[in-house]
Design a protein around this motif. Structure first.
Motif, PDB file in Angstrom:
ATOM      1  N   THR A  97       1.022  -1.077   0.405  1.00 15.31           N
ATOM      2  CA  THR A  97      -0.047  -0.107  -0.003  1.00 15.31           C
ATOM      3  C   THR A  97       0.691   1.677   0.151  1.00 15.31           C
ATOM      4  OG1 THR A  97      -0.325  -0.388   2.494  1.00 15.31           O
ATOM      5  CG2 THR A  97      -1.773  -0.852   1.168  1.00 15.31           C
ATOM      6  N   ALA A  98       0.663   1.986  -0.845  1.00 14.75           N
ATOM      7  CA  ALA A  98       1.492   3.572  -1.549  1.00 14.75           C
ATOM      8  C   ALA A  98       0.498   4.670  -0.710  1.00 14.75           C
ATOM      9  CB  ALA A  98       2.295   3.174  -2.140  1.00 14.75           C
ATOM     10  N   VAL A  99      -0.214   4.966  -0.601  1.00 13.80           N
ATOM     11  CA  VAL A  99      -0.319   4.521   1.279  1.00 13.80           C
ATOM     12  C   VAL A  99      -1.755   4.547   2.005  1.00 13.80           C
ATOM     13  CG1 VAL A  99       1.459   5.928   2.029  1.00 13.80           C
ATOM     14  CG2 VAL A  99       0.080   6.656   2.686  1.00 13.80           C
ATOM     15  N   LEU A 100      -1.407   3.308   3.068  1.00 13.87           N
ATOM     16  CA  LEU A 100      -2.770   3.218   3.120  1.00 13.87           C
ATOM     17  C   LEU A 100      -2.750   4.465   5.089  1.00 13.87           C
ATOM     18  CD1 LEU A 100      -5.570   0.637   3.745  1.00 13.87           C
ATOM     19  CD2 LEU A 100      -3.575   0.373   5.238  1.00 13.87           C
ATOM     20  N   LEU A 101      -4.247   4.781   4.726  1.00 19.73           N
ATOM     21  CA  LEU A 101      -4.426   5.118   5.699  1.00 19.73           C
ATOM     22  C   LEU A 101      -5.855   4.562   6.742  1.00 19.73           C
ATOM     23  CD1 LEU A 101      -6.381   8.638   3.677  1.00 19.73           C
ATOM     24  CD2 LEU A 101      -4.322   8.329   4.496  1.00 19.73           C
ATOM     25  N   VAL A 114      -4.762  -7.626   7.746  1.00 22.97           N
ATOM     26  CA  VAL A 114      -3.176  -7.599   7.273  1.00 22.97           C
ATOM     27  C   VAL A 114      -2.351  -9.067   7.318  1.00 22.97           C
ATOM     28  CG1 VAL A 114      -1.180  -6.332   7.144  1.00 22.97           C
ATOM     29  CG2 VAL A 114      -3.167  -5.005   7.885  1.00 22.97           C
ATOM     30  N   SER A 115      -2.762  -9.559   8.424  1.00 25.48           N
ATOM     31  CA  SER A 115      -2.454 -10.923   8.905  1.00 25.48           C
ATOM     32  C   SER A 115      -2.938 -11.890   7.864  1.00 25.48           C
ATOM     33  CB  SER A 115      -2.469 -10.747  10.654  1.00 25.48           C
ATOM     34  OG  SER A 115      -1.627 -11.917  10.933  1.00 25.48           O
ATOM     35  N   THR A 116      -4.029 -11.790   7.964  1.00 25.92           N
ATOM     36  CA  THR A 116      -4.645 -12.531   7.041  1.00 25.92           C
ATOM     37  C   THR A 116      -4.151 -12.711   5.578  1.00 25.92           C
ATOM     38  OG1 THR A 116      -7.115 -12.675   8.762  1.00 25.92           O
ATOM     39  CG2 THR A 116      -6.855 -13.208   5.843  1.00 25.92           C
ATOM     40  N   LEU A 117      -4.507 -11.322   4.978  1.00 31.01           N
ATOM     41  CA  LEU A 117      -3.744 -11.109   4.037  1.00 31.01           C
ATOM     42  C   LEU A 117      -1.639 -11.467   3.484  1.00 31.01           C
ATOM     43  CD1 LEU A 117      -4.000 -10.168   0.699  1.00 31.01           C
ATOM     44  CD2 LEU A 117      -3.492  -7.821   2.055  1.00 31.01           C
ATOM     45  N   ASP A 118      -0.981 -11.022   5.070  1.00 32.98           N
ATOM     46  CA  ASP A 118       0.249 -11.955   4.659  1.00 32.98           C
ATOM     47  C   ASP A 118      -0.048 -13.222   4.456  1.00 32.98           C
ATOM     48  OD1 ASP A 118       3.090 -10.779   5.039  1.00 32.98           O
ATOM     49  OD2 ASP A 118       2.558 -12.512   6.312  1.00 32.98           O
ATOM     50  N   VAL A 119      -0.843 -13.771   5.242  1.00 33.07           N
ATOM     51  CA  VAL A 119      -0.857 -15.555   5.397  1.00 33.07           C
ATOM     52  C   VAL A 119      -0.566 -16.355   3.982  1.00 33.07           C
ATOM     53  CG1 VAL A 119      -1.933 -17.759   5.976  1.00 33.07           C
ATOM     54  CG2 VAL A 119      -1.536 -15.246   7.849  1.00 33.07           C
ATOM     55  N   LEU A 120      -2.362 -15.643   3.462  1.00 32.81           N
ATOM     56  CA  LEU A 120      -2.773 -15.797   2.263  1.00 32.81           C
ATOM     57  C   LEU A 120      -1.615 -15.855   1.017  1.00 32.81           C
ATOM     58  CD1 LEU A 120      -6.252 -14.637   2.366  1.00 32.81           C
ATOM     59  CD2 LEU A 120      -5.523 -16.973   2.296  1.00 32.81           C
ATOM     60  N   SER A 121      -0.727 -14.484   1.216  1.00 30.35           N
ATOM     61  CA  SER A 121      -0.161 -14.336   0.167  1.00 30.35           C
ATOM     62  C   SER A 121       1.384 -15.331   0.173  1.00 30.35           C
ATOM     63  CB  SER A 121       0.045 -12.598  -0.023  1.00 30.35           C
ATOM     64  OG  SER A 121       1.070 -12.468   0.934  1.00 30.35           O
ATOM     65  N   GLY A 122       1.474 -15.423   0.993  1.00 32.10           N
ATOM     66  CA  GLY A 122       2.571 -16.683   1.618  1.00 32.10           C
ATOM     67  C   GLY A 122       3.855 -14.688   1.844  1.00 32.10           C
ATOM     68  N   GLY A 123       3.323 -14.781   2.562  1.00 34.98           N
ATOM     69  CA  GLY A 123       4.501 -13.626   3.088  1.00 34.98           C
ATOM     70  C   GLY A 123       5.758 -12.385   2.113  1.00 34.98           C
ATOM     71  N   ARG A 124       3.447 -12.239   1.295  1.00 34.98           N
ATOM     72  CA  ARG A 124       4.484 -10.853   0.499  1.00 34.98           C
ATOM     73  C   ARG A 124       4.008  -9.268   0.666  1.00 34.98           C
ATOM     74  NH1 ARG A 124       2.503 -12.736  -4.863  1.00 34.98           N
ATOM     75  NH2 ARG A 124       0.861 -14.092  -3.968  1.00 34.98           N
ATOM     76  N   LEU A 125       3.496  -9.701   2.013  1.00 35.45           N
ATOM     77  CA  LEU A 125       3.113  -7.736   2.048  1.00 35.45           C
ATOM     78  C   LEU A 125       3.830  -6.521   2.761  1.00 35.45           C
ATOM     79  CD1 LEU A 125       0.181  -6.342   2.236  1.00 35.45           C
ATOM     80  CD2 LEU A 125      -0.293  -6.982   4.139  1.00 35.45           C
ATOM     81  N   LEU A 127       3.181  -3.122   4.804  1.00 33.72           N
ATOM     82  CA  LEU A 127       2.241  -1.858   4.126  1.00 33.72           C
ATOM     83  C   LEU A 127       2.762  -0.179   4.948  1.00 33.72           C
ATOM     84  CD1 LEU A 127      -0.914  -1.847   5.618  1.00 33.72           C
ATOM     85  CD2 LEU A 127      -0.624  -1.818   7.652  1.00 33.72           C
ATOM     86  N   GLY A 128       2.734   0.347   3.652  1.00 38.62           N
ATOM     87  CA  GLY A 128       2.907   1.344   3.592  1.00 38.62           C
ATOM     88  C   GLY A 128       1.832   2.256   3.820  1.00 38.62           C
ATOM     89  N   VAL A 129       2.276   3.266   5.255  1.00 36.78           N
ATOM     90  CA  VAL A 129       1.171   3.724   5.360  1.00 36.78           C
ATOM     91  C   VAL A 129       1.575   5.554   6.103  1.00 36.78           C
ATOM     92  CG1 VAL A 129       0.381   1.828   7.148  1.00 36.78           C
ATOM     93  CG2 VAL A 129       2.309   3.478   8.262  1.00 36.78           C
ATOM     94  N   GLY A 130      -0.047   6.844   5.822  1.00 37.36           N
ATOM     95  CA  GLY A 130       0.478   7.533   5.984  1.00 37.36           C
ATOM     96  C   GLY A 130      -0.928   8.295   7.021  1.00 37.36           C
ATOM     97  N   VAL A 131      -0.626   9.301   6.979  1.00 35.78           N
ATOM     98  CA  VAL A 131      -1.788  10.451   7.729  1.00 35.78           C
ATOM     99  C   VAL A 131      -3.501  10.972   7.126  1.00 35.78           C
ATOM    100  CG1 VAL A 131      -0.255  10.713   9.852  1.00 35.78           C
ATOM    101  CG2 VAL A 131      -0.349  11.948   7.970  1.00 35.78           C
TER     102      VAL A 131
END
Length: 311
Positions: A97-101, A114-125, A127-131
């Protein structure tokens, strides 16, 4: 900087076209995967108010001279949902994500997503964040825009606690809990890597020191990356962090020929000084053919040229 420089592209998940074919958007994500692009990222807006010109106001987090790519009624897909679709249709490309609010989401629910998505993607996630910059998004979520920095930190605190602790506990003015179990944990050791977006200032340096594996420079920091990276690393060290392996995103300059086609050689050449300045993730922006195989061919040529220029 560790490892070889990486090449990333943004997948446009927004448009003013109400009849856009989103299957073609997912096809471009698959093309990036097949061609060997290292990372695909998607952006985020939950809602829009009716003052998109605020994006050009640095005082609220915008960028001078910036312009929103759609009007308030533009179509913007939710990024974690898009990345879930991409996780199911790709095999190796990293998803970001570039970027997730992030502060607009309830922290425990976001940690689970986010944990679920990391599991389903095989650890490919990633998380880019910003305000963010838009007051109306915080108002629509029932949150104070003026406290957006603290709200982001709180969100990241909760996520990291739930990812790291088997019996998680957390205590802050916003929230307290103990003996909380969130499963499954992320696949990646240490949790999902967090990339923090922002200018060079103490709040961003502190956030990077506490949470960040990577920095997404914003505003004036993008104009002098070498100086900005050095200043940011010094600031992080002042907060007790070791910035040696800080990953940094930078934007290549897209060079077009007279006929409007992209000059791949000249475009990747613009990445060389970025890498020398300390950039580890080079973002390339270019128009892609609608046909998936043609997109694969163009992106493969881009990746080959990038590897040759930066290794």
């Amino acid at each position: 900087m560790s490892g070889h420089p990486q090449i990333s592209l943004q997948l446009r998940t927004f448009t003013d076209d109400a009849d856009h074919d989103w299957s073609s958007t997912l096809a471009l994500g698959r093309a990036m995967d097949v061609a060997g692009v290292d990372r695909v990222v998607v952006s985020d807006h939950v809602v829009f108010g009716e003052n998109p010109d605020a994006y050009a106001n640095p005082a609220v987090g915008g960028i001078a001279g910036g312009r929103q790519p759609t009007g308030p009624d533009g179509q913007w897909l939710e990024p974690l949902t898009v990345l879930t679709a991409l996780a199911a249709t790709t095999t190796r490309i990293r998803l970001g994500t570039a970027v997730l609010l992030a502060a607009l989401r309830r922290p425990a629910v976001l940690a689970k997503q986010v944990s679920t998505l990391d599991v389903l993607s095989g650890g490919r996630l990633d998380l880019g964040v910003g305000v963010g910059w838009q007051r109306e998004e915080y108002e629509a979520a029932g949150l104070p825009f003026e406290r957006r920095g603290r709200l982001l930190d709180h969100t990241l605190e909760v996520c990291q606690a739930l990812w790291a602790q088997q019996q998680a506990h957390y205590d802050s003015p916003e929230l307290s809990f103990q003996g909380i179990h969130l499963m499954p944990k992320p696949v990646q050791a240490g949790g999902v890597p967090i990339w923090v977006s922002g200018t060079v200032n103490n709040a961003v340096a502190r956030r990077l020191s506490r949470f960040g594996r990577g920095w997404i420079p914003w505003g004036p920091a993008r104009d002098d990356l070498a100086g900005a990276i050095a200043t940011m690393k010094d600031a992080m060290a002042g907060f007790g962090a070791d910035p040696t392996d800080l990953q940094v995103q930078g934007n290549a300059t897209t060079i077009n020929r007279a006929d409007g086609s992209v000059d791949l050689k000249a475009t990747v050449a613009s990445a060389v000084p970025l890498v020398a300045a300390g950039v580890s993730d080079v973002r390339v922006t270019l128009a892609l053919p609608g046909d998936e195989q043609h997109a694969v061919d163009l992106l493969t040529e881009l990746v080959v040229a990038f590897r040759a220029a930066t290794r």
